[in-house]
Design an enzyme around this catalytic site. Sequence first.
Site: not given
Length: 333
Positions: A167-169
């Site tokens: 997720d995300s980074a």
Amino acid sequence: MIDTMPARGSMRSRGAAAVSGLTLRPISAVLPPERTWGLWTSRKIVSRIMDAFGPSLAGTEVEKVDVRLRDGGRVVGEWVRGAGVTTTTDECVYFVHGSGFALCSPRTHRRLTAWLSRLTGLPVLCVDYRLAPRYRFPTAAVDVRSGWDWLCHEKGFAPDRIVIAGDSAGGHLAVDLLLQPDVEHSAGLALFSPLIDLTFGLARTREELRRDPAIRAVDAAKLVGLYCAGTDLTHPRLTLDVAGGRTMPPTLIQAGGGEMLVADARHLAADITAAGGDCELQVWPDQVHVFQALPRLAPDAVPAMRRVADFIAESLGDREFPAASQMTDRALG
């Protein structure tokens, strides 16, 4: 590639986004990530949100990992097994967590990885890569690679029996890993709200149309800057050439229609397809960043995670997961 979902998010999800815009967004704007107290406070806030609104941990087993590799590298993380998940399997999920290379850990994401384990019947290894600002680029990428090498070379998992999720980074780190020419590809790649453009140019353009309820692009860029400090963002391990790089394994990307990183998700999906890959993009309307981790706040997380489980089954050869729909409901506890 699919970029259409139901017309609106649930009423509870829309309400949660509105409340976040009035609370979390202004709070994140005044917490300086470059100051120790600001970063500490941000970490505490994220951790408490994940605990308060994440799925149940009932029956979850956690096994800590801290090993040295033959080349001198180190792998730190944890195996997460949901209730009833066996250790005798040749398949697993390798999870790379967000947020911003600076905030989270396997502990903050344990409810999400436990839910993913319950849904799939698979153990999930979540790597505990070192965080900024103490550790800067490329430390996180090195740690993610070490975790992958340990799984494949020392634990004996064949790459085509592993699905990578993040997720995300963590999405950036996962894509970077798979772009490396000496990395044998996984069976599939599942990404939640991936961060791809570290300049936040895409996010700023999206922000002109609809503001993110959790954070401003300028504040998110400051956070990511803790990791990238001292390195030009044009570095090929930071500005990823997905369209001109290796063909990605089958990929599922989910993003929230209410978040600024939906622009990154669309850009990444287009680049994967341009490089010859098979990518399914799902934009869930009105949802916040990584809403899959917050089913008590966003009930739309339930069907979204059910699709993730289906995708993992398809990637591993259409194996049948036990009572996935029932496990989804129990996971909320």
